[in-house]
Design an enzyme around this catalytic site. Structure first.
Site, short mmCIF file in Angstrom:
data_model
loop_
_atom_site.label_atom_id
_atom_site.label_comp_id
_atom_site.label_asym_id
_atom_site.label_seq_id
_atom_site.Cartn_x
_atom_site.Cartn_y
_atom_site.Cartn_z
N ASP A 45 6.33 -17.88 25.72
CA ASP A 45 5.42 -19.19 26.28
C ASP A 45 4.60 -18.74 24.64
O ASP A 45 3.56 -19.71 24.28
CB ASP A 45 5.05 -19.24 27.13
CG ASP A 45 4.04 -18.00 27.18
OD1 ASP A 45 3.94 -17.01 27.32
OD2 ASP A 45 3.57 -17.90 28.50
N SER A 46 4.74 -17.90 23.68
CA SER A 46 4.00 -17.86 23.04
C SER A 46 3.78 -18.35 22.14
O SER A 46 3.00 -19.19 20.63
CB SER A 46 3.97 -15.98 22.08
OG SER A 46 5.62 -15.55 21.73
N ASP A 84 10.09 -16.93 29.38
CA ASP A 84 9.35 -16.30 29.64
C ASP A 84 9.12 -17.22 30.72
O ASP A 84 8.91 -18.80 30.22
CB ASP A 84 8.36 -16.73 29.12
CG ASP A 84 7.36 -15.31 28.25
OD1 ASP A 84 7.41 -15.05 29.27
OD2 ASP A 84 7.16 -15.63 27.52
N LYS A 114 10.87 -14.05 33.15
CA LYS A 114 9.85 -12.79 32.62
C LYS A 114 8.72 -13.77 33.28
O LYS A 114 8.46 -14.96 33.81
CB LYS A 114 9.17 -12.67 31.25
CG LYS A 114 8.21 -11.49 30.78
CD LYS A 114 8.30 -11.53 29.44
CE LYS A 114 7.46 -11.82 28.59
NZ LYS A 114 6.04 -12.01 28.47
N GLU A 116 4.23 -12.51 34.22
CA GLU A 116 3.37 -11.95 34.02
C GLU A 116 2.10 -11.67 35.04
O GLU A 116 2.41 -12.47 36.32
CB GLU A 116 2.55 -12.64 32.84
CG GLU A 116 2.92 -12.94 32.25
CD GLU A 116 1.90 -13.87 30.89
OE1 GLU A 116 0.51 -14.35 30.69
OE2 GLU A 116 2.05 -13.99 29.76
N GLU A 182 1.49 -4.72 26.62
CA GLU A 182 1.11 -5.74 25.53
C GLU A 182 -0.40 -4.98 26.11
O GLU A 182 -1.23 -4.68 27.07
CB GLU A 182 1.24 -7.08 26.57
CG GLU A 182 0.48 -7.80 25.02
CD GLU A 182 0.08 -9.31 24.97
OE1 GLU A 182 1.58 -9.76 25.52
OE2 GLU A 182 -0.24 -9.88 24.27
O1 KIV Z 1 4.56 -14.71 24.76
C1 KIV Z 1 5.92 -13.80 23.82
O2 KIV Z 1 6.41 -14.17 22.86
C2 KIV Z 1 5.10 -12.03 24.49
C3 KIV Z 1 5.52 -11.45 24.09
C4 KIV Z 1 4.79 -11.45 22.65
C5 KIV Z 1 5.81 -10.13 24.83
O3 KIV Z 1 5.37 -12.48 26.07
#
Ligand code: KIV
Length: 265
Positions: A45-46, A84, A114, A116, A182
């Site tokens: 989600d970056s 994510d 994924k 958090e 992280e």
């Molecule tokens: O959102 C993302 O790209 C991430 C990674 C940097 C681990 O969570």
């Protein structure tokens, strides 16, 4: 080439080999990762910050994650694909979280989701694992909690280490087969990673994880304005692309493009 599975990843770890992961959001970059033999691709989600230019990952929607994950899946035929779950797609209720994770698996061709957090997502992880959805956890600095954490920073120094330990052990016990750490101090990472049931993947967490992840745009040098300490640039992507664009502009303006070879007879 054979597709990477959870079994391949655990085998690689058992053989003492490091696991590679890249976070990316589109067909072309996913194809390049596959060709380079990267083990896992994360549709992170970056993308909110790197692809959309937002200040945080919070506004990213489930629809956007699904859209990008489908494009990545088309490019990555071999890599293990993780998607994510965006902010508020799994926090409201267990039922809604299960439905949303199910949507990601059904609609994108992902092999895992994924999430958090720690204790607050333990029950969800149990349920997902029981119904056959592999889960990757994410502890330490968790970008969806950037406001609660007070900004982008290392998490797990001093007394805070205990909270990272607790989160990590909770996810491990709940059945997360892989955990991303992280921005965690490297000695804490070493302690957690040593003998862990879950595969550990680090970003800004030092060398003691089972594998490492970087964002595609960081590692090829496309991101120029922000450079966290943990990023290594393996190419000068921004310079290369900018020079190509400047050359294209010059050629068009001077009447040098297109030439004979770029024109139809
Ligand atoms: O959102 C993302 O790209 C991430 C990674 C940097 C681990 O969570």
């Amino acid at each position: 080439m054979e597709s990477i599975t959870i079994r391949t990843l655990f085998k690689k770890r058992a053989e003492g080999k490091k696991i590679t992961m890249v976070s990316t959001y589109d067909y072309i970059s996913a194809k390049l990762c596959d060709q380079a033999g990267i083990d896992c691709i994360l549709v992170g989600d970056s993308l909110g910050m790197v692809f959309q230019g937002l200040d945080s990952t919070l506004p990213v929607t489930l629809e956007e994650m699904i859209y990008h994950a489908k494009a990545v899946r088309r490019g990555a035929r071999r890599a293990f694909l993780i998607v994510d779950m965006p902010f508020m797609s799994y926090q409201v209720s267990l039922e809604e979280a299960l439905r949303n994770c199910g949507r990601v698996m059904k609609e994108t061709g992902a092999s895992a989701v994924k999430l958090e957090g720690g204790e607050e997502i333990a029950e969800l992880i149990h349920r997902l694992v029981r119904i056959g959805i592999p889960v990757v956890g994410h502890v330490g600095f968790t970008p969806q909690s950037v406001h609660a954490l007070g900004g982008y920073r290392v998490v797990g120094k001093g007394e805070e280490a205990e909270r990272v330990r607790r989160d990590f052990r909770t996810l491990e016990d709940a059945g997360a087969f892989m955990i991303v750490l992280e921005s965690v101090p490297r000695e804490l990472t070493r302690e957690l990673s040593t003998g862990s049931k879950s595969i550990t993947i680090g970003i800004g967490a030092g060398p003691h994880c089972d594998g490492q992840v970087l964002v595609f745009h960081d590692l090829v040098g496309l991101v120029e304005d922000i450079r966290p300490k943990f990023v290594r640039r393996y190419a000068q992507g921004a310079n290369t692309f900018r020079e190509a664009l400047i050359k294209f502009k010059e050629d068009v303006e001077k009447g040098l493009f297109p030439g004979e070879e770029e024109s139809y007879g």
